[in-house]
Scaffold this motif. Structure first.
Motif, PDB file in Angstrom:
ATOM      1  N   ASP A   1      39.058  45.584  46.110  1.00 55.77           N
ATOM      2  CA  ASP A   1      39.990  45.651  45.039  1.00 55.77           C
ATOM      3  C   ASP A   1      41.394  46.626  45.822  1.00 55.77           C
ATOM      4  O   ASP A   1      42.490  46.135  45.758  1.00 55.77           O
ATOM      5  CB  ASP A   1      39.661  46.169  43.734  1.00 55.77           C
ATOM      6  CG  ASP A   1      41.020  46.151  42.710  1.00 55.77           C
ATOM      7  OD1 ASP A   1      41.389  45.195  42.424  1.00 55.77           O
ATOM      8  OD2 ASP A   1      41.271  47.431  42.296  1.00 55.77           O
TER       9      ASP A   1
ATOM     10  N   ASP B   1      41.321  40.217  44.959  1.00 59.10           N
ATOM     11  CA  ASP B   1      40.702  39.971  43.540  1.00 59.10           C
ATOM     12  C   ASP B   1      39.300  39.491  43.471  1.00 59.10           C
ATOM     13  O   ASP B   1      39.042  38.245  43.952  1.00 59.10           O
ATOM     14  CB  ASP B   1      41.744  38.714  42.782  1.00 59.10           C
ATOM     15  CG  ASP B   1      43.144  39.441  42.467  1.00 59.10           C
ATOM     16  OD1 ASP B   1      43.211  40.451  42.286  1.00 59.10           O
ATOM     17  OD2 ASP B   1      44.104  38.624  42.430  1.00 59.10           O
TER      18      ASP B   1
ATOM     19  N   THR C   1      39.472  36.582  46.338  1.00 62.59           N
ATOM     20  CA  THR C   1      40.731  35.904  46.867  1.00 62.59           C
ATOM     21  C   THR C   1      41.846  36.863  47.246  1.00 62.59           C
ATOM     22  O   THR C   1      41.624  38.031  46.570  1.00 62.59           O
ATOM     23  CB  THR C   1      41.325  34.869  45.983  1.00 62.59           C
ATOM     24  OG1 THR C   1      41.508  35.363  44.765  1.00 62.59           O
ATOM     25  CG2 THR C   1      40.156  33.655  45.753  1.00 62.59           C
ATOM     26  N   LYS C   2      42.541  36.529  48.123  1.00 58.88           N
ATOM     27  CA  LYS C   2      43.384  37.425  48.570  1.00 58.88           C
ATOM     28  C   LYS C   2      44.558  37.286  47.636  1.00 58.88           C
ATOM     29  O   LYS C   2      45.268  36.434  47.401  1.00 58.88           O
ATOM     30  CB  LYS C   2      44.018  37.105  50.215  1.00 58.88           C
ATOM     31  CG  LYS C   2      45.261  38.134  50.761  1.00 58.88           C
ATOM     32  CD  LYS C   2      45.478  37.707  51.886  1.00 58.88           C
ATOM     33  CE  LYS C   2      46.670  38.529  52.512  1.00 58.88           C
ATOM     34  NZ  LYS C   2      47.021  38.025  53.782  1.00 58.88           N
ATOM     35  N   ARG C   3      45.268  38.729  47.187  1.00 60.50           N
ATOM     36  CA  ARG C   3      46.349  38.765  46.390  1.00 60.50           C
ATOM     37  C   ARG C   3      47.605  38.298  47.096  1.00 60.50           C
ATOM     38  O   ARG C   3      47.590  38.688  48.185  1.00 60.50           O
ATOM     39  CB  ARG C   3      46.280  39.733  45.677  1.00 60.50           C
ATOM     40  CG  ARG C   3      45.492  40.320  44.503  1.00 60.50           C
ATOM     41  CD  ARG C   3      45.908  41.471  43.531  1.00 60.50           C
ATOM     42  NE  ARG C   3      45.796  42.726  44.135  1.00 60.50           N
ATOM     43  CZ  ARG C   3      44.723  43.472  44.237  1.00 60.50           C
ATOM     44  NH1 ARG C   3      43.716  42.961  43.737  1.00 60.50           N
ATOM     45  NH2 ARG C   3      44.791  44.653  44.962  1.00 60.50           N
TER      46      ARG C   3
ATOM     47  N   GLY D   1      43.417  44.910  48.294  1.00 60.68           N
ATOM     48  CA  GLY D   1      44.130  43.495  47.824  1.00 60.68           C
ATOM     49  C   GLY D   1      43.415  42.137  47.571  1.00 60.68           C
ATOM     50  O   GLY D   1      44.126  41.259  47.939  1.00 60.68           O
TER      51      GLY D   1
ATOM     52  N   HIS E   1      41.351  40.469  55.110  1.00 62.12           N
ATOM     53  CA  HIS E   1      42.626  40.258  54.357  1.00 62.12           C
ATOM     54  C   HIS E   1      43.844  40.003  55.052  1.00 62.12           C
ATOM     55  O   HIS E   1      44.427  39.063  54.879  1.00 62.12           O
ATOM     56  CB  HIS E   1      42.887  41.595  53.816  1.00 62.12           C
ATOM     57  CG  HIS E   1      43.832  41.592  52.555  1.00 62.12           C
ATOM     58  ND1 HIS E   1      45.181  41.740  52.706  1.00 62.12           N
ATOM     59  CD2 HIS E   1      43.763  41.424  51.110  1.00 62.12           C
ATOM     60  CE1 HIS E   1      45.862  41.948  51.556  1.00 62.12           C
ATOM     61  NE2 HIS E   1      44.998  41.427  50.494  1.00 62.12           N
TER      62      HIS E   1
END
Length: 399
Positions: A359, A364, A397-399, A362, A323
């Motif tokens: 989740d 999705d 994907t990274k939020r 961070g 992340h």
């Protein structure tokens, strides 16, 4: 040491001219098939002799490092000592065979069983030429200096055996079926995330192993960084990438010491050649611990892992680092894992719990991307044992 180096540098041409013909003369007492192998790889043997004669001169003038990366010396020693280690495996088999009664040995001879020992030794000779070259190149590239008597105390047959299995899976035609099971979902996940536009997108492949997945991603036009900690894989990858001049140049018989689960005895001596595809030299290889080697946050557009996150001592560390290294909106990971947690893992999570963790950290997760993929790993031909992983695949994907 300095006088020795000067002497070698002035007399290298003379030594090669004298010693190499003598080497071939000595090999003349070997079998005809062995001589054919030597002649067919003349340039390869000459380079190996050059490394052996001038281990320090083949390297740059930098001084020999007294502090080697963890595991490097162990792996070099293991590749060098492979013939001895493999012979020990055969000796253990022969001890069990020898304990039979005379009547049992007579029946075994009718089956042709004693011939397997000699056939296996010929296969070990084939493998030893390859493993010795890996070790010679490693000693030159890492400035280790010549082998010392103490080196023999630290060697492991499993290091080389595992490297041969990885080579079979990643860089031989025999491994194509296994690669086709797990590579396409990863590659299509990247294509979907970037809309088919590879150029300029930076992809990290931690736990890259022998590097085939990283190479295939680079072939599509991505800027790829591979990361690996295991020097058994790293050293073999260096040979394929930097010291190989033709496809299928190197021959291996990786199963000569594996005699169980056989439908046909000939499969023990199956030969394979590597590489079946050119490694992409645009791949940047970073050697070392994934948690320590990358200091810049948000450095990559995507991080791709395959048979990796379940190798962690704490999966929170691995996912957190992924992340951190991703740019916002980056392809968090396309993950194919069997969740084969080690006994040292602080958390041995189920697939559902790993997704919950992602989740929380961070990500999705694209739940529509989830699928189970059956995957064999370094399967021996005609084996009666099929070891299948049900790998867990998803994208995030990274939020």
């Amino acid at each position: 040491m300095m006088h020795t180096s000067i002497y070698l540098s002035h007399s290298l041409a003379l030594l090669v001219c004298i010693v190499f013909p003598l080497y071939l003369a000595i090999r003349g007492s070997a079998s005809l098939s062995d001589i054919a192998l030597v002649l067919s790889s003349l340039s390869e043997r000459a380079e190996a002799l050059h490394f052996k004669l001038t281990p320090s001169l083949a390297a740059s003038p930098a001084p020999i490092s007294k502090s080697l990366p963890d595991g490097l010396a162990h792996c070099i020693n293991s590749f060098e000592q492979y013939p001895v280690l493999a012979e020990q495996v055969l000796q253990r088999k022969h001890v069990r065979y020898s304990k039979q009664t005379p009547a049992q040995k007579a029946i075994s001879s009718q089956l042709g069983y004693p011939a397997h020992f000699e056939k296996a030794r010929k296969g070990i000779e084939v493998n030893a030429r390859f493993s010795e070259k890996i070790a010679q190149i490693a000693r030159r590239d890492y400035h280790t200096g010549p082998r010392t008597p103490e080196d023999k105390e630290v060697a492991d047959f499993g290091v080389v055996d595992l490297a041969f299995a990885h080579l079979s899976r990643d860089w031989s035609t025999q491994g194509a079926k296994e690669r086709q099971a797990v590579f396409p979902p990863v590659l299509s996940g990247l294509e979907q995330h970037f809309g088919g536009s590879a150029r300029g997108n930076k992809v990290l492949v931690p736990g890259s192993g022998m590097g085939r997945l990283a190479s295939d991603i680079a072939d599509l036009g991505y800027e790829v960084t591979a990361n690996e900690l295991d020097y058994g894989s790293i050293l073999a990858y260096h040979l394929l990438t930097n010291h190989t001049s033709s496809l299928h140049q190197h021959t291996l018989q990786p199963f000569v010491t594996k005699w169980t689960h056989q439908a046909n005895p000939s499969s023990r001596y199956s030969a394979l050649t590597v590489p079946d595809h050119w490694p992409n030299k645009a791949v940047k290889l970073v050697e070392g611990d994934f948690l320590e080697m990358f200091s810049r946050d948000g450095e990559f557009d995507a991080v791709v892992t395959l048979f990796f996150i379940d190798m962690s001592t704490n999966v929170i560390d691995f996912l957190s680092n992924i992340h951190r290294l991703l740019k916002p909106g980056g392809c968090g990971s396309t993950l194919g894992v069997p969740l084969k947690w080690s006994t040292n893992s602080a958390l041995q999570l189920s697939a559902e719990e790993v997704l919950q963790l992602a989740d929380l950290l961070g990500f999705d997760v694209d739940h529509t991307s989830r699928k189970n993929i059956d995957s064999l790993y370094a399967e021996q031909p005609e084996t009666l044992l099929k070891f299948t992983y049900v790998t867990q695949f998803w994208s995030a994907t990274k939020r």
